[in-house]
Design a protein around this motif. Structure first.
Motif, PDB file in Angstrom:
ATOM      1  N   SER A 105      -0.807   3.174  -5.325  1.00 59.68           N
ATOM      2  CA  SER A 105      -1.274   4.651  -5.458  1.00 59.68           C
ATOM      3  C   SER A 105      -0.584   5.695  -4.332  1.00 59.68           C
ATOM      4  N   PHE A 106      -1.480   6.476  -3.544  1.00 57.05           N
ATOM      5  CA  PHE A 106      -0.803   7.500  -2.683  1.00 57.05           C
ATOM      6  C   PHE A 106      -0.505   6.877  -1.391  1.00 57.05           C
ATOM      7  N   ARG A 107      -0.864   5.572  -1.138  1.00 55.02           N
ATOM      8  CA  ARG A 107      -0.155   4.902  -0.078  1.00 55.02           C
ATOM      9  C   ARG A 107       1.082   4.581  -0.144  1.00 55.02           C
ATOM     10  N   ALA A 108       1.373   4.152  -1.458  1.00 51.53           N
ATOM     11  CA  ALA A 108       3.037   4.080  -1.975  1.00 51.53           C
ATOM     12  C   ALA A 108       3.776   5.331  -1.745  1.00 51.53           C
ATOM     13  N   TYR A 109       2.994   6.289  -2.160  1.00 49.28           N
ATOM     14  CA  TYR A 109       3.651   7.618  -1.986  1.00 49.28           C
ATOM     15  C   TYR A 109       4.275   8.106  -0.629  1.00 49.28           C
ATOM     16  N   GLY A 110       2.997   7.810   0.091  1.00 51.10           N
ATOM     17  CA  GLY A 110       3.367   8.091   1.828  1.00 51.10           C
ATOM     18  C   GLY A 110       4.647   7.506   2.061  1.00 51.10           C
TER      19      GLY A 110
END
Lengths: 691, 66
Positions: A105-110
């Motif tokens: 999710s957004f952790r991957a995006y970070g």
């Protein structure tokens, strides 16, 4: 009145326009170097719900900070060595790509963001080392301005919150439990599989909404433990019902009475749940429903006498009846836990028994993550070297987009489609750029006029983002449009720079695609086969004695790998095969856990023999070698016969019960291994066909 | 209060430090208000929380820009 979706889309567009203009206004006021980047940040984190915006903002900020720090560190160490600097930046991008593949999710995006922030800050700082810190601070400030603007506007201007959506979806999923019970009792495998797949998908979506809702406000944060507990029980119920339906299917025709009794119990459980849902969800109703379910628990014990009383009584029927009784028991226990968890969630003041919550971990394919990282690093190094050797004027943008493309395509199952979408977004931005350059910007005298002139272009991009099929195009439309405009307090109207952004970005994407095609191409079938192996590999976690969390962690991991396998499946046959493999693994896991649990009640030397056999079974399954699995089948058949014999010979009631359970579980284990051989063969044949 | 502070040899705007401090204070107050159920009486929760943070940050900022 407008349909709700249209209203939501209009509000989303309005919020995006206001947030972008606010970000631009603040960035101009603070005299930041590239105010357009603040608006780009708003476009990237523009999402339909506040929780999602805040979650993505949080990870964007963390990613930017990490990338800026990494860039400063690399510049500090390699300020005098051009090629070492490039290698270090490329390595960092590779590490970030691998981490983005590893996390979700957004952790991957970070992580993804951290990679190209290091490039953006690093190259600018390398050219102007004395101002390296200022460049990093400027980048972080720009991103922070975009995040603050988007956060404030999304949270205050007609916010669409995740919490009510979470409540609505939870209510729906709890209601779907009854449909799941109904489908398990109906003799229609297609409907059953459809319902089970839908239910599993809904649980995945619920988990993502829950994560977003945490960022909204402390009230949502306080409820997260209750939601997690409910999701845990819903996941386990789905797993148990899947195994029950498999067990009922595998019953011999002569065992019709056992099947009928099991179906009657499942139907009664469904009725109780229906009655509970129909009334107000309060403590009194919950207690009544739980009392009824506990009475029903006693009836599950009748499965075994039915099997024993039959004239053509066989030990196999007895074993099957015991296995089904245990599974029905587990399903009803989960239904009780769901009633408690849901009631406690709706009425926080109720005093109902609560269960401990297992930690949710997301499994990832380390091999694929490593490969993606190596690929990204190689692509960046080669493009940089080409840029330096040929003094390519568009090199800066080409490297940036090669890095972004490599990171994005690595995570996507359909990179070619994504590349086309990105190019389409860029192509849509070009006419908008020319119009803005030729007519809007020369006439924009002051920020008010600029905002007025930009609004139609922003509205178009935001509208694109509201279309699910055009969301990626919308994001890249904004990226190319706002980067190409190169907004500044004193405009330079640099057409060459604008064309350079366009050609460089297309060249970068082409290089990223080439990298994907040349450096160990990871096609869908290859990835699907790896994922299938990982799915079976979940059984490795059941080698030791089960802890209270083992069951949920196992079900959760299997569910997650299955979702990944389904996303990699090209057709409905692949999806069906993935679901079937998941059911077999769940069944195998359930049996292994049962056998480990009753292990202590058995006497030596049979106990040692069972433990050795279980270890060999897990090792054999993990090896997934057909010959090993076939020999395992023979060994399990022998173990089953020995267990059945021992059950008849043993006099102690407690030990006989344990042995009867062991016999039931061993029978199921053997059937599951046989099913695994068949499914494994289908996967192997497909990969051979692909090769 | 000076407008810039030296942290490890790097000049950092005092407002940035106050921003972080205000954010920390805000998190604590936000948690307490949610815990005692005060948010039940608030009409627009997000607007209230935004204003709460703005008040904290602005109050701290008054020490720098008087």
């Amino acid at each position: 009145m407008w349909p709700p979706q249209v209203t939501a889309d209009v509000l989303f567009i309005l919020r995006t326009v206001i947030a972008m203009l606010l970000a631009l206004a603040i960035a101009f006021r603070l005299d930041l170097s590239t105010p357009g980047s603040a608006a780009v940040t708003v476009s990237i984190i523009a999402l339909p719900q506040v929780g999602m915006v805040l979650e993505k903002s949080f990870y964007r900020l963390l990613g930017t900070l990490l990338g800026a720090c990494a860039a400063l560190f690399i510049v500090g160490v390699f300020a005098q060595h051009q090629y070492s600097f490039i290698v270090a930046i490329a390595l960092w991008i590779g590490i970030c790509t691998a981490a983005a593949e590893w996390f979700r999710s957004f952790r991957a995006y970070g992580w993804l963001l951290s990679g190209y922030t290091a490039y953006l800050v690093g190259f600018a700082a390398f050219i102007d080392v004395p101002h390296a810190f200022d460049i990093a601070v400027d980048r972080v400030s720009i991103v922070s301005v975009g995040i603050l603007s988007a956060g404030i506007v999304n949270a205050t201007f007609f916010p669409t919150r995740s919490a009510p959506l979470l409540d609505e979806r939870l209510r729906q999923v709890v209601r779907d439990c009854t449909a799941l019970f109904a489908a398990t009792t109906a003799a229609d495998p297609a409907t059953l599989h459809r319902k089970q797949s839908r239910f599993a998908l809904d649980l995945g979506e619920l988990e993502s909404i829950r994560r977003s809702s945490i960022f909204e406000n402390p009230i949502s944060r306080a409820r997260t433990a209750g939601v997690l507990s409910l999701l845990e029980h819903l996941t386990l119920l789905l797993g148990h019902l899947q195994i029950v339906s498999r067990q009922l299917d595998s019953l011999p025709a002569r065992a019709g009475e056992i099947r009928q009794h099991a179906i009657a119990i499942l139907s009664r459980c469904r009725e109780i749940l229906l009655e509970w849902e129909a009334a107000a969800v309060d403590e009194r109703r919950a207690t009544q429903a739980v009392d009824s379910l506990q009475r029903l628990l006693k009836e599950t014990r009748l499965c075994v006498p039915i099997a024993t009383d039959r004239d053509d009584n066989s030990s196999e029927d007895h074993a099957a009846a015991i296995a089904i009784q245990r599974l029905l028991n587990d399903s009803i226990q989960q239904a009780i836990a769901i009633i408690y968890s849901y009631t406690a969630l709706q009425n926080p003041n109720t005093k109902l028994p609560s269960s401990r919550i297992a930690r949710v971990r997301y499994p990832s394919d380390s091999g694929h993550a490593l490969l993606s990282g190596v690929r990204s690093s190689t692509v960046v190094i080669l493009t940089c070297v080409y840029w330096i050797l040929t003094e390519w004027p568009d090199g800066y943008w080409a490297v940036l987009f090669a890095a972004v493309g490599s990171e994005l395509f690595a995570a996507s199952p359909y990179p070619r489609r994504d590349a086309w979408q990105i190019c389409a977004g860029g192509l849509m931005a070009l006419p908008a750029l020319f119009l803005c350059y030729a007519y809007v910007l020369p006439a924009a005298d002051g920020f008010g006029m600029l905002a007025l002139g930009l609004t139609p272009f922003i509205v178009f991009g935001a509208w694109l983002m509201t279309r699910p099929r055009w969301a990626l195009e919308g994001s890249f439309y904004f990226l190319i449009f706002l980067t190409g405009l190169n907004l500044d307090s004193v405009m330079r109207y640099d057409f060459v720079s604008m064309i350079s952004v366009g050609t460089g970005s297309v060249a970068g994407l082409v290089i990223a695609m080439l990298g994907l095609a040349v450096i160990r191409p990871a096609n869908l079938r290859w990835r699907a086969q790896r994922t299938a192996r990982r799915l079976v590999g979940c059984l490795a976690s059941l080698r030791g004695s089960p802890t209270p969390d083992t069951q949920f962690e196992f079900h959760r991991t299997v569910r997650d790998w299955t979702a990944q396998l389904i996303s990699l499946s090209c057709d409905s046959t692949g999806v069906a095969r993935a679901e079937s493999l998941a059911e077999i693994v769940l069944e195998l896991g359930d049996v292994l856990m049962t056998l480990r649990r009753i292990d202590s009640q058995l006497a030596m030397p049979f106990r040692a023999e069972l433990a050795r056999c279980l270890d060999e079974t897990v090792t054999g399954i993990l090896r997934s070698d057909r010959a090993t699995l076939c020999s395992l089948d023979a060994e399990l058949a022998a173990l089953y016969r020995r267990t059945a014999l021992l059950t008849q010979e043993t006099e102690s009631v407690a030990r006989r019960d344990a042995l009867a359970h062991a016999a039931g579980a061993t029978r199921t284990l053997r059937l599951s291994v046989q099913a695994l051989v068949e499914t494994g063969r289908a996967f192997t044949e497909e990969s051979r066909h692909a090769a | 209060m000076p407008r810039e502070l030296a942290l490890g040899g790097i000049y950092v705007p005092t407002l940035l430090i106050l921003f972080v401090a205000a954010a920390a204070g805000y998190v604590v107050i936000d948690w307490v208000l949610a815990r005692v159920g005060a948010y039940r009486w608030v009409w627009h929760l997000d607007l209230f929380r935004l204003c709460l943070f703005s008040i904290l940050f602005a109050a701290a900022g008054m020490f720098v820009y008087r």
